[in-house]
Structure formats: C-alpha cells, structure tokens
Design a protein around this motif. Structure first.
Motif, PDB file in Angstrom:
ATOM      1  N   UNK A   1       0.799  -1.069   0.068  1.00  0.00           N
ATOM      2  CA  UNK A   1      -0.383  -0.089   0.122  1.00  0.00           C
ATOM      3  C   UNK A   1       0.795   1.245   0.136  1.00  0.00           C
ATOM      4  N   UNK A   2       0.750   2.229  -1.052  1.00  0.00           N
ATOM      5  CA  UNK A   2       1.501   3.413  -1.081  1.00  0.00           C
ATOM      6  C   UNK A   2       2.839   3.103  -1.205  1.00  0.00           C
ATOM      7  N   UNK A   3       3.304   1.981  -2.097  1.00  0.00           N
ATOM      8  CA  UNK A   3       4.599   1.760  -2.144  1.00  0.00           C
ATOM      9  C   UNK A   3       5.184   1.783  -3.602  1.00  0.00           C
ATOM     10  N   UNK A   4       4.516   1.457  -4.577  1.00  0.00           N
ATOM     11  CA  UNK A   4       4.875   1.564  -5.965  1.00  0.00           C
ATOM     12  C   UNK A   4       4.795   2.805  -6.477  1.00  0.00           C
ATOM     13  N   UNK A   5       4.621   3.950  -5.548  1.00  0.00           N
ATOM     14  CA  UNK A   5       4.870   5.386  -6.292  1.00  0.00           C
ATOM     15  C   UNK A   5       6.293   5.572  -6.166  1.00  0.00           C
ATOM     16  N   UNK A   6       6.995   4.882  -5.412  1.00  0.00           N
ATOM     17  CA  UNK A   6       8.624   4.893  -5.375  1.00  0.00           C
ATOM     18  C   UNK A   6       9.441   3.942  -6.420  1.00  0.00           C
ATOM     19  N   UNK A   7       8.705   3.241  -6.890  1.00  0.00           N
ATOM     20  CA  UNK A   7       9.347   2.029  -7.951  1.00  0.00           C
ATOM     21  C   UNK A   7       8.680   2.169  -9.224  1.00  0.00           C
ATOM     22  N   UNK A   8       9.574   2.457 -10.367  1.00  0.00           N
ATOM     23  CA  UNK A   8       9.251   2.677 -11.668  1.00  0.00           C
ATOM     24  C   UNK A   8       8.885   1.115 -12.296  1.00  0.00           C
TER      25      UNK A   8
ATOM     26  N   UNK B   1      -5.705  11.018 -17.914  1.00  0.00           N
ATOM     27  CA  UNK B   1      -5.865  10.383 -19.288  1.00  0.00           C
ATOM     28  C   UNK B   1      -4.444  11.138 -20.250  1.00  0.00           C
ATOM     29  N   UNK B   2      -3.844  10.188 -20.854  1.00  0.00           N
ATOM     30  CA  UNK B   2      -2.761  10.446 -21.706  1.00  0.00           C
ATOM     31  C   UNK B   2      -1.363  10.889 -21.050  1.00  0.00           C
ATOM     32  N   UNK B   3      -1.387  10.748 -19.758  1.00  0.00           N
ATOM     33  CA  UNK B   3      -0.277  11.328 -18.819  1.00  0.00           C
ATOM     34  C   UNK B   3       0.614   9.874 -19.031  1.00  0.00           C
ATOM     35  N   UNK B   4       0.255   8.715 -18.913  1.00  0.00           N
ATOM     36  CA  UNK B   4       1.212   7.682 -18.721  1.00  0.00           C
ATOM     37  C   UNK B   4       1.123   6.877 -20.372  1.00  0.00           C
ATOM     38  N   UNK B   5       2.116   7.349 -21.022  1.00  0.00           N
ATOM     39  CA  UNK B   5       2.123   6.810 -22.325  1.00  0.00           C
ATOM     40  C   UNK B   5       2.913   5.621 -22.438  1.00  0.00           C
ATOM     41  N   UNK B   6       3.692   5.384 -21.518  1.00  0.00           N
ATOM     42  CA  UNK B   6       4.583   4.070 -21.341  1.00  0.00           C
ATOM     43  C   UNK B   6       4.056   3.449 -20.024  1.00  0.00           C
ATOM     44  N   UNK B   7       4.939   2.231 -19.762  1.00  0.00           N
ATOM     45  CA  UNK B   7       4.433   1.310 -18.590  1.00  0.00           C
ATOM     46  C   UNK B   7       4.185   2.069 -17.386  1.00  0.00           C
ATOM     47  N   UNK B   8       5.263   3.266 -16.946  1.00  0.00           N
ATOM     48  CA  UNK B   8       5.382   4.022 -16.113  1.00  0.00           C
ATOM     49  C   UNK B   8       5.985   5.275 -16.175  1.00  0.00           C
ATOM     50  N   UNK B   9       5.566   6.537 -15.404  1.00  0.00           N
ATOM     51  CA  UNK B   9       6.116   7.703 -15.677  1.00  0.00           C
ATOM     52  C   UNK B   9       6.279   8.554 -14.195  1.00  0.00           C
TER      53      UNK B   9
ATOM     54  N   UNK C   1       5.919   7.752  -9.129  1.00  0.00           N
ATOM     55  CA  UNK C   1       5.790   7.131 -10.248  1.00  0.00           C
ATOM     56  C   UNK C   1       4.244   6.845 -10.258  1.00  0.00           C
ATOM     57  N   UNK C   2       3.797   7.089 -11.320  1.00  0.00           N
ATOM     58  CA  UNK C   2       2.414   6.617 -11.981  1.00  0.00           C
ATOM     59  C   UNK C   2       2.627   5.386 -13.003  1.00  0.00           C
ATOM     60  N   UNK C   3       1.615   4.350 -12.840  1.00  0.00           N
ATOM     61  CA  UNK C   3       1.826   3.183 -13.529  1.00  0.00           C
ATOM     62  C   UNK C   3       0.520   3.139 -14.423  1.00  0.00           C
ATOM     63  N   UNK C   4       0.884   2.566 -15.638  1.00  0.00           N
ATOM     64  CA  UNK C   4      -0.189   2.233 -16.607  1.00  0.00           C
ATOM     65  C   UNK C   4      -1.238   0.879 -16.010  1.00  0.00           C
ATOM     66  N   UNK C   5      -2.328   1.022 -15.718  1.00  0.00           N
ATOM     67  CA  UNK C   5      -3.147  -0.071 -14.997  1.00  0.00           C
ATOM     68  C   UNK C   5      -3.175  -1.201 -16.160  1.00  0.00           C
ATOM     69  N   UNK C   6      -3.371  -0.795 -17.356  1.00  0.00           N
ATOM     70  CA  UNK C   6      -3.370  -1.970 -18.420  1.00  0.00           C
ATOM     71  C   UNK C   6      -2.060  -2.805 -18.372  1.00  0.00           C
ATOM     72  N   UNK C   7      -0.947  -2.119 -18.359  1.00  0.00           N
ATOM     73  CA  UNK C   7       0.305  -2.709 -18.332  1.00  0.00           C
ATOM     74  C   UNK C   7       0.397  -3.511 -17.102  1.00  0.00           C
TER      75      UNK C   7
END
Length: 142
Positions: free
Chosen positions: A47-54, A82-90, A97-103
C-alpha cells in the motif's frame, strides 16, 4: 513502517489474523532466507509503495513466486491522468511514479497473477487535495 506493523500486530496477531508481519525493502523481503525457510505467503500487500518504484517487473516476479496458489497480491498505485502515462510508468513532477493499469494487468498475467479486482480510490490527501489512485487485487493462478 514499523509503527504500522505494531498496530496491525496488536489487532491481529497469531491465531487472529497474522502469522507474521515483515517490514523492509520489498525485494529484500521477498528474497529473504526467512521466506525460503518458512514457506509461501497467502497475502502480499503493498500500500502506497509502488509510487517509489518505476519498473515493477522484479517485484511482480518475486510476489508471484512467494504466493501460494490462490494467494492474493494487493497493491495501490497513483492514477495517471488521461494521456499522462504513455509508457508502462512515468516519473511525475512530485518525484512519484504513476503506472499504466493496463500494463500492470498484463505484467501480472505474464507471471501467473490474474487481476481479480480493480478500483478507483482516493489514496490520500496532499495539501488538502485528493490524490487519485487505484487498488489492484490479483490472485496467483499458476
């Protein structure tokens, strides 16, 4: 944090909810000798961990390897606009980090983790404004 684990243990120690609670670097914990010697987990929560990992590939791989069949991997991520995460993460201007949920669903699927539930939530408040996110719940199916 250690403090959160103390509170969790007080509410649900052995026989009530938890057999063990671990705190530390996620990859170190999932590869620790204790994991190998004590068996597999029924539940892994981040919980609230993956914001620190790409790149989450190594974390997903170890979580899958450490879960029992049918075990649950539950985690939160910040929601990209919308449109912010054009790759797997940003990596954002906040240093998180923000991650693409589909990825993430595809990544889990490639490692035997099937997406069971996905929800949009408010993760926390930051300077009085909501931080939108997602809660992902996956189960180990292979």
């Amino acid at each position: 944090s250690e403090g959160m684990l103390v509170q969790a243990w007080a509410k649900g120690g052995p026989g009530i909810g938890y057999d063990r609670l671990l705190c530390g670097d996620i990859l170190d914990l999932l590869t620790a000798d204790e994991v190998a010697s004590q068996g597999l987990f029924d539940l892994v929560i981040a919980a609230d961990v993956f914001v620190y990992i790409g790149d989450l590939s190594a974390v997903f791989r170890r979580a899958s390897e450490c879960l029992t069949h049918g075990g649950v991997f539950a985690f939160s991520t910040e929601a990209p606009r919308p449109g912010e995460c054009t790759s797997q993460y940003r990596l954002t201007e906040t240093g998180r980090f923000k991650h693409d949920p589909v990825h993430l669903a595809r990544l889990g699927d490639s490692m035997g983790l099937t997406l069971h539930d996905f929800r949009a939530v408010v993760l926390r408040m930051d300077a009085g404004k909501p931080v939108n996110g997602h809660v992902h719940v996956m189960t180990r199916t292979s």
